[in-house]
Design a protein around this motif. Structure first.
Motif, PDB file in Angstrom:
ATOM      1  N   ALA A 140       0.881  -1.170   0.000  1.00  0.00           N
ATOM      2  CA  ALA A 140       0.000   0.000   0.000  1.00  0.00           C
ATOM      3  C   ALA A 140       0.915   1.215   0.000  1.00  0.00           C
ATOM      4  CB  ALA A 140      -0.910  -0.025   1.219  1.00  0.00           C
ATOM      5  N   ALA A 141       1.356   1.607  -1.170  1.00  0.00           N
ATOM      6  CA  ALA A 141       2.477   2.545  -1.314  1.00  0.00           C
ATOM      7  C   ALA A 141       2.122   3.998  -1.039  1.00  0.00           C
ATOM      8  CB  ALA A 141       3.042   2.434  -2.732  1.00  0.00           C
ATOM      9  N   TYR A 142       0.877   4.272  -0.756  1.00  0.00           N
ATOM     10  CA  TYR A 142       0.436   5.663  -0.603  1.00  0.00           C
ATOM     11  C   TYR A 142       1.235   6.400   0.476  1.00  0.00           C
ATOM     12  CZ  TYR A 142      -3.293   2.724  -2.403  1.00  0.00           C
ATOM     13  OH  TYR A 142      -3.986   1.774  -3.090  1.00  0.00           O
ATOM     14  N   LEU A 143       1.479   5.726   1.591  1.00  0.00           N
ATOM     15  CA  LEU A 143       2.228   6.342   2.689  1.00  0.00           C
ATOM     16  C   LEU A 143       3.640   6.711   2.252  1.00  0.00           C
ATOM     17  CD1 LEU A 143       1.441   6.829   5.741  1.00  0.00           C
ATOM     18  CD2 LEU A 143       2.815   4.815   6.261  1.00  0.00           C
ATOM     19  N   ASN A 144       4.181   5.937   1.337  1.00  0.00           N
ATOM     20  CA  ASN A 144       5.558   6.143   0.906  1.00  0.00           C
ATOM     21  C   ASN A 144       5.739   7.347  -0.010  1.00  0.00           C
ATOM     22  OD1 ASN A 144       6.112   3.821   2.336  1.00  0.00           O
ATOM     23  ND2 ASN A 144       6.026   2.488   0.549  1.00  0.00           N
ATOM     24  N   ILE A 145       4.622   7.910  -0.501  1.00  0.00           N
ATOM     25  CA  ILE A 145       4.728   9.107  -1.333  1.00  0.00           C
ATOM     26  C   ILE A 145       4.113  10.314  -0.616  1.00  0.00           C
ATOM     27  CG2 ILE A 145       4.799   7.826  -3.488  1.00  0.00           C
ATOM     28  CD1 ILE A 145       1.854   8.587  -3.931  1.00  0.00           C
ATOM     29  N   GLY A 146       3.986  10.195   0.705  1.00  0.00           N
ATOM     30  CA  GLY A 146       3.540  11.324   1.496  1.00  0.00           C
ATOM     31  C   GLY A 146       2.048  11.450   1.698  1.00  0.00           C
ATOM     32  N   LEU A 147       1.279  10.430   1.278  1.00  0.00           N
ATOM     33  CA  LEU A 147      -0.169  10.442   1.473  1.00  0.00           C
ATOM     34  C   LEU A 147      -0.533   9.540   2.646  1.00  0.00           C
ATOM     35  CD1 LEU A 147      -1.276  10.188  -2.276  1.00  0.00           C
ATOM     36  CD2 LEU A 147      -1.012  12.251  -0.882  1.00  0.00           C
ATOM     37  N   GLY A 148      -1.816   9.421   2.930  1.00  0.00           N
ATOM     38  CA  GLY A 148      -2.256   8.505   3.976  1.00  0.00           C
ATOM     39  C   GLY A 148      -2.182   7.070   3.501  1.00  0.00           C
ATOM     40  N   GLY A 149      -1.911   6.151   4.401  1.00  0.00           N
ATOM     41  CA  GLY A 149      -1.796   4.744   4.031  1.00  0.00           C
ATOM     42  C   GLY A 149      -3.118   4.084   3.714  1.00  0.00           C
ATOM     43  N   ALA A 150      -4.225   4.693   4.149  1.00  0.00           N
ATOM     44  CA  ALA A 150      -5.563   4.145   3.896  1.00  0.00           C
ATOM     45  C   ALA A 150      -6.123   4.793   2.636  1.00  0.00           C
ATOM     46  CB  ALA A 150      -6.467   4.401   5.096  1.00  0.00           C
ATOM     47  N   ASP A 151      -6.027   4.086   1.516  1.00  0.00           N
ATOM     48  CA  ASP A 151      -6.474   4.631   0.236  1.00  0.00           C
ATOM     49  C   ASP A 151      -6.900   3.471  -0.648  1.00  0.00           C
ATOM     50  OD1 ASP A 151      -7.043   6.470  -1.728  1.00  0.00           O
ATOM     51  OD2 ASP A 151      -4.963   6.838  -2.298  1.00  0.00           O
ATOM     52  N   MET A 152      -7.701   3.779  -1.640  1.00  0.00           N
ATOM     53  CA  MET A 152      -8.154   2.797  -2.627  1.00  0.00           C
ATOM     54  C   MET A 152      -8.699   1.536  -1.952  1.00  0.00           C
ATOM     55  SD  MET A 152      -7.904   4.211  -5.582  1.00  0.00           S
ATOM     56  CE  MET A 152      -8.182   5.858  -4.932  1.00  0.00           C
ATOM     57  N   ALA A 153      -9.526   1.745  -0.926  1.00  0.00           N
ATOM     58  CA  ALA A 153     -10.234   0.680  -0.212  1.00  0.00           C
ATOM     59  C   ALA A 153      -9.316  -0.251   0.578  1.00  0.00           C
ATOM     60  CB  ALA A 153     -11.101  -0.144  -1.166  1.00  0.00           C
ATOM     61  N   ALA A 154      -8.034   0.113   0.710  1.00  0.00           N
ATOM     62  CA  ALA A 154      -7.110  -0.750   1.452  1.00  0.00           C
ATOM     63  C   ALA A 154      -7.534  -0.908   2.905  1.00  0.00           C
ATOM     64  CB  ALA A 154      -5.690  -0.182   1.380  1.00  0.00           C
ATOM     65  N   SER A 155      -8.043   0.161   3.511  1.00  0.00           N
ATOM     66  CA  SER A 155      -8.439   0.076   4.923  1.00  0.00           C
ATOM     67  C   SER A 155      -9.689  -0.766   5.106  1.00  0.00           C
ATOM     68  CB  SER A 155      -8.672   1.483   5.494  1.00  0.00           C
ATOM     69  OG  SER A 155      -9.761   2.128   4.862  1.00  0.00           O
ATOM     70  N   TYR A 156     -10.417  -0.997   4.030  1.00  0.00           N
ATOM     71  CA  TYR A 156     -11.599  -1.876   4.084  1.00  0.00           C
ATOM     72  C   TYR A 156     -11.215  -3.322   3.807  1.00  0.00           C
ATOM     73  CZ  TYR A 156     -16.122  -3.933   2.901  1.00  0.00           C
ATOM     74  OH  TYR A 156     -17.222  -4.761   2.861  1.00  0.00           O
ATOM     75  N   PHE A 157     -10.518  -3.534   2.690  1.00  0.00           N
ATOM     76  CA  PHE A 157     -10.233  -4.902   2.262  1.00  0.00           C
ATOM     77  C   PHE A 157      -9.201  -5.611   3.134  1.00  0.00           C
ATOM     78  CE2 PHE A 157     -11.596  -3.384  -2.103  1.00  0.00           C
ATOM     79  CZ  PHE A 157     -12.737  -4.160  -2.145  1.00  0.00           C
ATOM     80  N   LEU A 158      -8.062  -4.963   3.397  1.00  0.00           N
ATOM     81  CA  LEU A 158      -6.940  -5.686   3.988  1.00  0.00           C
ATOM     82  C   LEU A 158      -7.234  -6.257   5.372  1.00  0.00           C
ATOM     83  CD1 LEU A 158      -4.166  -6.597   3.118  1.00  0.00           C
ATOM     84  CD2 LEU A 158      -3.192  -4.571   4.212  1.00  0.00           C
ATOM     85  N   PRO A 159      -7.861  -5.509   6.297  1.00  0.00           N
ATOM     86  CA  PRO A 159      -8.170  -6.117   7.598  1.00  0.00           C
ATOM     87  C   PRO A 159      -9.107  -7.314   7.484  1.00  0.00           C
ATOM     88  CG  PRO A 159      -8.359  -3.733   7.721  1.00  0.00           C
ATOM     89  CD  PRO A 159      -8.225  -4.081   6.272  1.00  0.00           C
ATOM     90  N   ARG A 160      -9.994  -7.286   6.510  1.00  0.00           N
ATOM     91  CA  ARG A 160     -10.929  -8.396   6.321  1.00  0.00           C
ATOM     92  C   ARG A 160     -10.251  -9.614   5.709  1.00  0.00           C
ATOM     93  NH1 ARG A 160     -13.739  -3.810   6.501  1.00  0.00           N
ATOM     94  NH2 ARG A 160     -15.956  -3.839   7.124  1.00  0.00           N
TER      95      ARG A 160
END
Length: 257
Positions: A140-160
């Motif tokens: 989930a590379a968003y955090l690595n480019i200075g954005l939030g790590g929860a993007d493109m439904a990652a915070s929904y899908f990955l924990p599930r």
């Protein structure tokens, strides 16, 4: 394969009731640009009423990796340079591709080789089954480019998919998930050599296509609903409704056991 059509950034082929969707920007690591967004929007919209396709196999074709995520040389800067409305519209169009995948009545089997980063990771997460190669890895590379790590439904899908503990780690660090971790955490259904990805996916698709098409469709629908069900009662009410409809269908078609 029959019924093949090639667009600028994707290819769709049919073999019986199995559809093969290939991301086709190999020289750009299948990075998602504006054209691919438009073509995927149209593709998933067409699948909603496509009763001739029972299962879709998604793969990265001849690219070095499955998908590098958002094209940061074209679409990314275009979105970031817009005003608030333009940025929000761009963000929504990208994220709604994942919703469209879950709304598609066909189960989606995703074949991943090499890297799946950012939106590429989310395309794998939004699929129903993941077949991966030993060299695959996910971020989930968003955090690595200075954005939030929860993007493109990652915070929904990955924990599930893998549980909250490890999902929190990956989203809060931007670290890569290796194929071994993906296998151990249950993210992947199979780990096979790259040259066996499509063959393995096709075997699973053939099993699905041997079942009642309505049953497959309603199973995906029930799984979608049960993930977010308020509790056991809501989940079994959905299952009860589906099974009664299936019995009625079998009576009407004269295919009762």
């Amino acid at each position: 394969m029959k019924g093949a059509f090639r667009m600028e950034t994707i290819i769709f082929k049919k073999e019986g009731r199995t559809g093969f969707l290939t991301l086709n920007r190999p020289d750009k690591y299948n990075a998602v640009d504006g054209t691919m967004v438009s073509e995927l929007e149209d593709f998933w919209k067409e699948r909603l009423n496509d009763h001739s396709t029972g299962v879709i196999i998604l793969d990265g074709g001849s690219a070095k990796g499955f998908c590098a995520g958002l094209d940061m040389k074209t679409l990314g800067p275009e979105i970031f340079a817009g005003d608030t409305i333009d940025m929000y519209t761009g963000q929504r169009r990208l994220s709604r591709l994942l919703l469209a995948m879950r709304r598609a009545p066909q189960p989606i089997i995703c074949c991943v080789h090499g890297s799946a980063a950012g939106l590429g990771f989310s395309l794998a997460m939004a699929s129903d089954i993941r077949i991966i190669s030993p060299d695959s890895r996910f971020c989930a590379a968003y955090l690595n480019i200075g954005l939030g790590g929860a993007d493109m439904a990652a915070s929904y899908f990955l924990p599930r998919l893998i549980g909250t503990g490890r999902a929190h780690e990956f989203l809060l660090t931007g670290n890569w998930m290796t194929s071994q971790e993906a296998d151990r955490l249950g993210f992947a259904s199979r780990v096979v050599e790259k040259e066996k990805l499509l063959e393995t996916a096709k075997q699973i698709a053939d099993i699905m296509n041997s079942k009642n098409p309505l049953g497959i469709r309603m199973t995906k629908e029930a799984l979608n609903c049960s993930v977010d069900a308020q509790g056991l009662e809501a989940a079994i009410e959905m299952e009860d409704r589906n099974q009664v409809l299936m019995i009625l269908d079998k009576k009407i078609t004269g295919s009762m056991l």
